[in-house]
Motif scaffolding. Structure first.
Motif, PDB file in Angstrom:
ATOM      1  N   SER A   1       0.867  -1.176   0.000  1.00 11.76           N
ATOM      2  CA  SER A   1       0.000   0.000   0.000  1.00 11.76           C
ATOM      3  C   SER A   1       0.904   1.226   0.000  1.00 11.76           C
ATOM      4  O   SER A   1       1.801   1.326   0.845  1.00 11.76           O
ATOM      5  CB  SER A   1      -0.914   0.030   1.228  1.00 11.76           C
ATOM      6  N   LYS A   2       0.687   2.130  -0.928  1.00 15.74           N
ATOM      7  CA  LYS A   2       1.546   3.320  -0.989  1.00 15.74           C
ATOM      8  C   LYS A   2       1.355   4.212   0.226  1.00 15.74           C
ATOM      9  O   LYS A   2       2.192   5.062   0.524  1.00 15.74           O
ATOM     10  CB  LYS A   2       1.299   4.112  -2.276  1.00 15.74           C
ATOM     11  N   ARG A   3       0.256   4.042   0.947  1.00 17.72           N
ATOM     12  CA  ARG A   3       0.011   4.804   2.174  1.00 17.72           C
ATOM     13  C   ARG A   3       0.739   4.188   3.369  1.00 17.72           C
ATOM     14  O   ARG A   3       0.790   4.787   4.439  1.00 17.72           O
ATOM     15  CB  ARG A   3      -1.488   4.879   2.477  1.00 17.72           C
ATOM     16  N   ARG A   4       1.312   3.005   3.156  1.00 19.48           N
ATOM     17  CA  ARG A   4       1.953   2.295   4.262  1.00 19.48           C
ATOM     18  C   ARG A   4       3.453   2.096   4.033  1.00 19.48           C
ATOM     19  O   ARG A   4       4.231   2.025   4.986  1.00 19.48           O
ATOM     20  CB  ARG A   4       1.265   0.940   4.452  1.00 19.48           C
TER      21      ARG A   4
ATOM     22  N   LEU B   1       7.375   2.808   2.567  1.00 17.66           N
ATOM     23  CA  LEU B   1       8.364   3.870   2.401  1.00 17.66           C
ATOM     24  C   LEU B   1       9.488   3.350   1.509  1.00 17.66           C
ATOM     25  O   LEU B   1      10.042   2.277   1.774  1.00 17.66           O
ATOM     26  CB  LEU B   1       8.937   4.302   3.756  1.00 17.66           C
ATOM     27  N   PHE B   2       9.821   4.088   0.475  1.00 19.68           N
ATOM     28  CA  PHE B   2      10.877   3.649  -0.439  1.00 19.68           C
ATOM     29  C   PHE B   2      12.248   3.831   0.220  1.00 19.68           C
ATOM     30  O   PHE B   2      12.524   4.868   0.824  1.00 19.68           O
ATOM     31  CB  PHE B   2      10.826   4.466  -1.734  1.00 19.68           C
ATOM     32  N   GLY B   3      13.091   2.819   0.086  1.00 16.34           N
ATOM     33  CA  GLY B   3      14.434   2.886   0.668  1.00 16.34           C
ATOM     34  C   GLY B   3      14.529   2.357   2.076  1.00 16.34           C
ATOM     35  O   GLY B   3      15.600   2.411   2.697  1.00 16.34           O
ATOM     36  N   LEU B   4      13.431   1.834   2.583  1.00 11.14           N
ATOM     37  CA  LEU B   4      13.399   1.362   3.969  1.00 11.14           C
ATOM     38  C   LEU B   4      14.402   0.235   4.202  1.00 11.14           C
ATOM     39  O   LEU B   4      14.997   0.125   5.277  1.00 11.14           O
ATOM     40  CB  LEU B   4      11.982   0.889   4.310  1.00 11.14           C
ATOM     41  N   ASN B   5      14.615  -0.578   3.172  1.00  9.48           N
ATOM     42  CA  ASN B   5      15.522  -1.725   3.300  1.00  9.48           C
ATOM     43  C   ASN B   5      16.995  -1.313   3.382  1.00  9.48           C
ATOM     44  O   ASN B   5      17.842  -2.086   3.824  1.00  9.48           O
ATOM     45  CB  ASN B   5      15.333  -2.679   2.121  1.00  9.48           C
ATOM     46  N   ARG B   6      17.311  -0.083   2.976  1.00  7.78           N
ATOM     47  CA  ARG B   6      18.700   0.401   3.012  1.00  7.78           C
ATOM     48  C   ARG B   6      18.919   1.479   4.074  1.00  7.78           C
ATOM     49  O   ARG B   6      20.001   2.055   4.171  1.00  7.78           O
ATOM     50  CB  ARG B   6      19.072   0.977   1.643  1.00  7.78           C
ATOM     51  N   LEU B   7      17.899   1.726   4.857  1.00  5.81           N
ATOM     52  CA  LEU B   7      17.960   2.823   5.822  1.00  5.81           C
ATOM     53  C   LEU B   7      18.985   2.587   6.922  1.00  5.81           C
ATOM     54  O   LEU B   7      19.031   1.524   7.526  1.00  5.81           O
ATOM     55  CB  LEU B   7      16.577   3.037   6.458  1.00  5.81           C
TER      56      LEU B   7
ATOM     57  N   ASN C   1      20.198   7.938   5.826  1.00  2.00           N
ATOM     58  CA  ASN C   1      19.032   7.953   6.719  1.00  2.00           C
ATOM     59  C   ASN C   1      17.810   8.525   6.000  1.00  2.00           C
ATOM     60  O   ASN C   1      16.961   9.173   6.615  1.00  2.00           O
ATOM     61  CB  ASN C   1      19.323   8.770   7.981  1.00  2.00           C
ATOM     62  N   THR C   2      17.695   8.248   4.687  1.00  2.00           N
ATOM     63  CA  THR C   2      16.620   8.818   3.868  1.00  2.00           C
ATOM     64  C   THR C   2      15.641   7.756   3.390  1.00  2.00           C
ATOM     65  O   THR C   2      16.040   6.672   2.964  1.00  2.00           O
ATOM     66  CB  THR C   2      17.208   9.528   2.629  1.00  2.00           C
ATOM     67  N   VAL C   3      14.350   8.088   3.446  1.00  2.00           N
ATOM     68  CA  VAL C   3      13.298   7.263   2.847  1.00  2.00           C
ATOM     69  C   VAL C   3      12.389   8.173   2.024  1.00  2.00           C
ATOM     70  O   VAL C   3      12.439   9.394   2.143  1.00  2.00           O
ATOM     71  CB  VAL C   3      12.459   6.512   3.913  1.00  2.00           C
ATOM     72  N   GLY C   4      11.556   7.558   1.170  1.00  2.00           N
ATOM     73  CA  GLY C   4      10.673   8.344   0.303  1.00  2.00           C
ATOM     74  C   GLY C   4       9.220   7.962   0.445  1.00  2.00           C
ATOM     75  O   GLY C   4       8.892   6.827   0.830  1.00  2.00           O
ATOM     76  N   LEU C   5       8.345   8.896   0.100  1.00  2.00           N
ATOM     77  CA  LEU C   5       6.900   8.723   0.271  1.00  2.00           C
ATOM     78  C   LEU C   5       6.186   8.127  -0.936  1.00  2.00           C
ATOM     79  O   LEU C   5       4.963   8.131  -1.000  1.00  2.00           O
ATOM     80  CB  LEU C   5       6.250  10.080   0.602  1.00  2.00           C
TER      81      LEU C   5
ATOM     82  N   ASN D   1      -1.320   8.556   7.890  1.00  2.00           N
ATOM     83  CA  ASN D   1      -1.215   8.115   9.282  1.00  2.00           C
ATOM     84  C   ASN D   1      -0.336   6.874   9.395  1.00  2.00           C
ATOM     85  O   ASN D   1       0.420   6.711  10.359  1.00  2.00           O
ATOM     86  CB  ASN D   1      -2.607   7.807   9.847  1.00  2.00           C
ATOM     87  N   GLU D   2      -0.430   5.995   8.383  1.00  2.00           N
ATOM     88  CA  GLU D   2       0.374   4.775   8.390  1.00  2.00           C
ATOM     89  C   GLU D   2       1.859   5.097   8.235  1.00  2.00           C
ATOM     90  O   GLU D   2       2.713   4.462   8.862  1.00  2.00           O
ATOM     91  CB  GLU D   2      -0.085   3.845   7.257  1.00  2.00           C
TER      92      GLU D   2
END
Length: 218
Positions: free
Chosen positions: A41-44, A46-52, A78-82, A89-90
């Motif tokens: 879900s794009k509302r849930r 975050l892109f890049g979470l696996n490399r954070l 320490n960057t992620v994307g939306l 909220n998620e």
């Protein structure tokens, strides 16, 4: 022209979806993601979470995939994307688990300004949320054009979400019709999750627009 397609991972290194970024500015939608499903879900997500990697309890949040990739390459791991969507909220719940300090970096266009204002609607009371609106372009452009140090300074001068939003309203008030802008601001104020924050935002926005606060609280 098509799109550049990138895999979207979760924290367990599993692919949960794909994101497509427009190649040409004339393409109707800049970002296209996989359809919502049981695992995506794009509302849930975050892109890049696996490399954070988040040293110092700070996470940077940007709008797009290439912003994340460029910032990681420049050392901002320490960057992620939306995923090109507004803060949900998620997303906030996910960010709360990652760090106490969160700085949002928005593109310096109308879309970026709108995205920053929409952050007011999210329940941010459990994190120290700040935002910086770039003077022009996006984080990816800053990195590719050798403006990494300038971007770092802008991040360091990030302001509270409400303060940054009021600055945008002041800027827009110089060029837009007061009635239309006041109506938009009133709608945002009505959607702010926290009642105290909603009242403070309405009061400060009314002062910026030189109108009575009750106009924005009806």
């Amino acid at each position: 022209m098509g799109r550049i397609t990138l895999p979207i991972f979760d924290q367990k290194q599993s692919i949960v979806g794909f994101g497509g970024r427009a190649v040409e500015s004339s393409q109707q939608a800049k970002y296209v993601n996989s359809s919502d499903s049981f695992i995506f879900s794009k509302r849930r997500c975050l892109f890049g979470l696996n490399r954070l990697k988040s040293p110092g309890d700070l996470v940077l949040v940007v709008e797009g995939y290439f912003d994340v990739l460029s910032l990681h390459q420049a050392g901002f791991t320490n960057t992620v994307g939306l995923l090109g969507t507004e803060l949900s909220n998620e997303h906030v719940k996910a960010l709360e688990r990652l760090a106490h300090n969160v700085t949002f970096i928005f593109d310096g266009d109308e879309g970026g300004k709108s995205a920053l204002l929409k952050c007011l609607k999210a329940p941010l009371k459990n994190i120290n949320a700040r935002a910086t609106l770039l003077p022009q372009g996006d984080p990816d452009e800053f990195i590719r054009t050798g403006k990494t140090v300038e971007l770092e300074k802008l991040i360091g001068r990030a302001k509270g979400i409400r303060e940054a939003s009021i600055e945008i309203i002041k800027q827009r008030a110089k060029d837009e019709k007061l009635d239309d802008l006041a109506e938009e601001v009133a709608k945002i104020a009505s959607e702010v999750a926290d009642g105290v924050e909603a009242s403070l935002f309405a009061d400060e926005a009314a002062k910026a627009l030189n109108i009575p606060p009750w106009v924005l609280q009806e």
